[in-house]
Structure formats: C-alpha cells, structure tokens
Scaffold this motif. Structure first.
Motif, PDB file in Angstrom:
ATOM      1  N   PRO A  53     -10.634  -4.270  19.168  1.00 21.58           N
ATOM      2  CA  PRO A  53     -11.838  -4.711  18.423  1.00 21.58           C
ATOM      3  C   PRO A  53     -11.792  -4.005  17.086  1.00 21.58           C
ATOM      4  CG  PRO A  53     -11.943  -3.223  20.231  1.00 21.58           C
ATOM      5  CD  PRO A  53     -10.523  -3.762  20.550  1.00 21.58           C
ATOM      6  N   ALA A  54     -10.722  -3.226  16.984  1.00 16.47           N
ATOM      7  CA  ALA A  54     -10.657  -2.269  15.621  1.00 16.47           C
ATOM      8  C   ALA A  54      -9.985  -2.664  14.687  1.00 16.47           C
ATOM      9  CB  ALA A  54     -10.259  -0.908  16.118  1.00 16.47           C
ATOM     10  N   CYS A  55      -9.060  -4.261  14.749  1.00 13.43           N
ATOM     11  CA  CYS A  55      -8.317  -4.540  14.043  1.00 13.43           C
ATOM     12  C   CYS A  55      -8.674  -4.985  12.727  1.00 13.43           C
ATOM     13  CB  CYS A  55      -7.361  -5.738  14.696  1.00 13.43           C
ATOM     14  SG  CYS A  55      -8.449  -7.404  14.891  1.00 13.43           S
ATOM     15  N   LEU A  56      -8.064  -5.077  11.643  1.00 10.43           N
ATOM     16  CA  LEU A  56      -8.267  -5.492  10.296  1.00 10.43           C
ATOM     17  C   LEU A  56      -7.171  -6.595   9.795  1.00 10.43           C
ATOM     18  CD1 LEU A  56      -8.705  -1.957   8.621  1.00 10.43           C
ATOM     19  CD2 LEU A  56     -10.585  -3.624   9.420  1.00 10.43           C
ATOM     20  N   LYS A  57      -7.309  -7.252   8.927  1.00  6.74           N
ATOM     21  CA  LYS A  57      -6.583  -8.007   8.307  1.00  6.74           C
ATOM     22  C   LYS A  57      -6.436  -8.178   6.968  1.00  6.74           C
ATOM     23  CE  LYS A  57      -9.624 -12.083   8.060  1.00  6.74           C
ATOM     24  NZ  LYS A  57      -9.936 -13.585   8.767  1.00  6.74           N
ATOM     25  N   VAL A  58      -5.183  -8.455   6.344  1.00  3.38           N
ATOM     26  CA  VAL A  58      -5.085  -8.962   5.243  1.00  3.38           C
ATOM     27  C   VAL A  58      -4.408 -10.210   4.907  1.00  3.38           C
ATOM     28  CG1 VAL A  58      -4.895  -6.656   4.039  1.00  3.38           C
ATOM     29  CG2 VAL A  58      -2.783  -7.763   5.014  1.00  3.38           C
ATOM     30  N   ALA A  59      -4.792 -11.133   3.964  1.00  6.07           N
ATOM     31  CA  ALA A  59      -4.124 -12.377   3.848  1.00  6.07           C
ATOM     32  C   ALA A  59      -2.721 -12.545   3.004  1.00  6.07           C
ATOM     33  CB  ALA A  59      -5.191 -13.381   3.244  1.00  6.07           C
ATOM     34  N   ALA A  60      -1.855 -13.239   3.289  1.00  7.34           N
ATOM     35  CA  ALA A  60      -0.630 -13.309   2.755  1.00  7.34           C
ATOM     36  C   ALA A  60       0.047 -14.616   2.692  1.00  7.34           C
ATOM     37  CB  ALA A  60       0.442 -12.239   3.121  1.00  7.34           C
ATOM     38  N   ALA A  61      -0.051 -15.569   1.733  1.00  9.14           N
ATOM     39  CA  ALA A  61       0.434 -16.675   1.700  1.00  9.14           C
ATOM     40  C   ALA A  61       0.391 -17.715   3.062  1.00  9.14           C
ATOM     41  CB  ALA A  61       2.133 -16.469   1.670  1.00  9.14           C
ATOM     42  N   GLY A  62      -1.058 -17.833   3.234  1.00 13.88           N
ATOM     43  CA  GLY A  62      -1.515 -18.568   4.477  1.00 13.88           C
ATOM     44  C   GLY A  62      -1.529 -18.019   5.775  1.00 13.88           C
TER      45      GLY A  62
END
Length: 92
Positions: A53-62
């Motif tokens: 539940p605490a995860c974050l994300k960053v986008a990289a090349a799809g």
C-alpha cells in the motif's frame, strides 16, 4: 540522498530490457535517489496489492518503476526499496 536497495524481481526485469529503456530506468532512479518522494502515489489497485500500500511509481519509457520509501539506516540515510518494473500497458 537516499540509498537504493533492489529486489530480485526488479533486477530480473531490468535484465530483460533493451539498452535505451534500461538507461531511462536508471535516469529515473537517479531522481528517486536524490529526491525519494518524487514518484506518484497514484498507483493502480492491482499494483498496490502486489507491491504494498505504500508503493510509489515513476514512469520510464512506457514502464512504471515501483518503489517504497523505507526507514533511515543507522547512518541516517533513507533507504528506498526498488520493487519492480511493470509495463504501463499491462496494467491499464
């Protein structure tokens, strides 16, 4: 600056990427290392169930690179657990 810690799942996924995409992932992780809160907390429910539940994300090349901010180590440096890489198309 944070210290990155990589899961086996992340490393296995990274090994399957072509060089250009892998470079994009490392560029985004450099940002995370410098600014651990840079990612988005708008993570799809299926990914939250898989990565917590605490995860974050960053986008990289799809791709979405998923990570979680951890506690500070004894040296006072924040630890960031890099959890996995998923295709944005697979999730949507």
């Amino acid at each position: 600056m944070a210290r990155l810690r990589f899961s086996e799942e992340f490393l296995e996924s990274l090994a399957r990427l072509d060089g250009r995409v892998e470079e994009s992932v490392w560029e985004k992780l450099a940002l995370v290392e410098s600014f651990p809160g840079v990612g988005s907390s708008l993570v799809e429910p299926t990914l939250r169930r898989a990565y917590g539940p605490a995860c974050l994300k960053v986008a990289a090349a799809g791709l979405d690179v998923l990570y979680e901010r951890g506690e500070r180590g004894a040296d006072g440096v924040e630890v960031v657990d890099v959890l996995g890489i998923v295709s944005q198309r697979a999730v949507r």
